[in-house]
Motif scaffolding. Structure first.
Motif, short mmCIF file in Angstrom:
data_model
loop_
_atom_site.label_atom_id
_atom_site.label_comp_id
_atom_site.label_asym_id
_atom_site.label_seq_id
_atom_site.Cartn_x
_atom_site.Cartn_y
_atom_site.Cartn_z
N THR B 3 0.84 -1.19 0.00
CA THR B 3 0.00 0.00 0.00
C THR B 3 0.88 1.25 0.00
O THR B 3 2.03 1.22 0.44
N ILE B 4 0.32 2.33 -0.48
CA ILE B 4 1.07 3.59 -0.51
C ILE B 4 1.03 4.19 0.88
O ILE B 4 -0.01 4.23 1.54
N MET B 5 2.18 4.65 1.33
CA MET B 5 2.27 5.19 2.69
C MET B 5 2.72 6.65 2.66
O MET B 5 3.60 7.01 1.87
N GLU B 6 2.13 7.43 3.51
CA GLU B 6 2.52 8.83 3.63
C GLU B 6 3.75 8.92 4.54
O GLU B 6 3.95 8.08 5.42
N CYS B 7 4.53 9.97 4.34
CA CYS B 7 5.74 10.16 5.15
C CYS B 7 5.40 10.22 6.65
O CYS B 7 6.11 9.66 7.48
N GLN B 8 4.31 10.90 6.97
CA GLN B 8 3.94 11.06 8.37
C GLN B 8 3.70 9.70 9.03
O GLN B 8 4.12 9.46 10.17
N ASP B 9 3.02 8.82 8.32
CA ASP B 9 2.78 7.47 8.86
C ASP B 9 4.08 6.67 8.91
O ASP B 9 4.32 5.91 9.85
N ALA B 10 4.90 6.87 7.89
CA ALA B 10 6.16 6.12 7.82
C ALA B 10 7.06 6.46 9.00
O ALA B 10 7.65 5.58 9.64
N ARG B 11 7.13 7.75 9.34
CA ARG B 11 8.02 8.18 10.43
C ARG B 11 7.62 7.53 11.76
O ARG B 11 8.46 7.24 12.60
N LEU B 12 6.33 7.34 11.93
CA LEU B 12 5.86 6.71 13.18
C LEU B 12 6.28 5.25 13.26
O LEU B 12 6.41 4.69 14.35
N LEU B 13 6.49 4.64 12.09
CA LEU B 13 6.78 3.21 12.09
C LEU B 13 8.27 2.89 12.03
O LEU B 13 8.67 1.73 12.19
N ILE B 14 9.10 3.92 11.78
CA ILE B 14 10.53 3.64 11.58
C ILE B 14 11.17 3.00 12.81
O ILE B 14 11.86 1.99 12.71
N LEU B 15 10.92 3.60 13.99
CA LEU B 15 11.55 3.06 15.20
C LEU B 15 11.07 1.64 15.52
O LEU B 15 11.91 0.76 15.76
N PRO B 16 9.76 1.39 15.54
CA PRO B 16 9.33 0.01 15.75
C PRO B 16 9.88 -0.94 14.69
O PRO B 16 10.19 -2.10 14.98
N TYR B 17 10.06 -0.44 13.47
CA TYR B 17 10.63 -1.26 12.39
C TYR B 17 12.07 -1.63 12.74
O TYR B 17 12.48 -2.79 12.64
N LEU B 18 12.84 -0.64 13.14
CA LEU B 18 14.24 -0.90 13.49
C LEU B 18 14.34 -1.79 14.73
O LEU B 18 15.31 -2.52 14.90
#
Lengths: 204, 176
Positions: B3-18
């Motif tokens: 799915t296409i993701m907005e930057c704002q949503d992506a930033r929230l997920l970066i830390l849990p992703y790492l």
């Protein structure tokens, strides 16, 4: 396999707890030996003074022994002991006037969204010339300046490698709160690191 | 499907992703976004760089006799709590939700129940006449009966004796 091992450890701990409650001091000594290193490891993130570390861990263990009957086995013995130790650390910090404890979320960062200045300032990796111990000292100094709720989640995540769910269980908060606190804690850590060590922390 | 993701949503997920806290369903669109978005990729790299600051520090050695010493003190009755402050709940209060408060409340409740019981007993007996008060005074009963008989006899002989007649102004009341 790992689950089985955890279950075994839990059963052994509960057996030792039961024997301790029956008056077997040797069983309590075994429990202490099992977890003393981990507890020392936890406490040293809050004070580097070995005497203070020992005093805090000892105090936590004495409290645990005197209140062992209230251990309700809803969590593992280590989880219960960890909470007591963490609370003892916080008592110690407060008593010694070293804790910038805040009862609520850091107001400066509550509304900080990704992309805001507070979260967007980048921090470089420590320079290669820095010794490992120097890095540790710098990090410890910055952590000591953070509000307690942020320091605690950073210690639990970055040094003790707890999963988000473990942190939530240990602190009695939701996973969403863990994520939020970690986000803010890292942002605040970066900010303090740059303030304190601009020459080594500033991004290229 | 990515799915296409907005930057704002992506930033929230970066830390849990790492932190390896995302499910594959959450991680896949973020990975795609990081490939396509240079700004968010830079943010992720900066967050990753932060990990290098969290290095393990030198171990503090546990004294060899620590466990035995703590066990001895515990058995001797040392209950710890040296660092507890008045303004903050103790560790056990936080962890166990009232380990110290519960016995206090129970004791207080028991004391209150005892006081209430005693008060209820007192109230119950206060309203009742004592056994002594219930006894009739019969010391001069026969004399009183004799006097009463005598009065009856006198009245039978002269019905007007002993009767209090109405005063004169009472009679005038009939004129109104």
């Amino acid at each position: 396999m790992a689950l089985r091992l955890m279950e075994d450890v839990r059963n052994q701990d509960e057996g030792l707890v039961a024997r301790t409650l029956e008056g077997d001091a040797g069983a309590f000594q075994v429990l202490v030996e099992r977890y003393q290193s981990r507890l020392f490891g936890l406490v040293r993130h809050y004070t580097r003074n070995p005497v203070e570390v020992e005093d805090i861990v000892q105090d936590a263990l004495l409290k645990a022994y005197s209140r062992l009957e209230s251990f309700q086995r809803q969590s593992s013995f280590y989880t219960w002991l960890y909470r007591i130790t963490l609370n003892t650390v916080l008592d110690f910090l407060k008593r010694s006037g070293r804790s910038p404890v805040q009862a609520v979320e850091d107001p400066e960062l509550v509304d900080a969204a990704p992309g805001d200045p507070a979260s967007a300032r980048n921090v470089a990796r420590p320079e290669a010339r820095l010794e490992r111990q120097e890095i540790a000292e710098a990090t410890h100094a910055v952590l000591a300046e953070l509000p307690e709720i942020f320091r605690t989640v950073l210690v639990m995540r970055e040094f003790e490698d707890h999963a988000y769910q473990d942190i939530a269980d240990l602190l009695g908060i939701s996973i969403g709160t863990v994520e939020s606190r970690l986000f803010r804690a890292r942002a605040r850590f970066k900010e303090k690191l740059i303030q304190r060590y601009p020459e080594i922390a500033q991004g290229i | 499907m990515v799915t296409i993701m907005e930057c704002q949503d992506a930033r929230l997920l970066i830390l849990p992703y790492l932190d390896l806290e995302l499910t594959e369903a959450q991680a896949a669109p973020l990975r795609q976004h990081l490939i396509e978005c240079r700004s968010c990729r830079s943010e992720a790299q900066a967050d990753k760089a932060l990990d290098a600051w969290f290095v393990p520090t030198a171990e503090i050695q546990v004294p060899a006799d620590f466990a035995a010493r703590v066990a001895r003190r515990a058995v001797a009755g040392d209950t710890g709590g040296r660092f507890e402050t008045a303004g903050r709940g103790s560790a056990n209060e936080v962890v166990e939700g009232g380990g110290r408060i519960l016995p206090f409340v129970l004791n207080l409740t028991a004391a209150a129940a005892l006081v209430l019981f005693l008060v209820s007993l007192a109230v119950k007996f206060q309203g009742n006449p004592s056994g002594e008060a219930l006894q009739a005074d019969s010391s001069n009963l026969s004399e009183m009966l004799d006097e009463l008989d005598q009065l009856n006899r006198d009245q039978a002989a002269d019905p007007t004796e002993g009767v209090v007649l109405p005063k004169a102004d009472h009679d005038r009341g009939t004129d109104r």
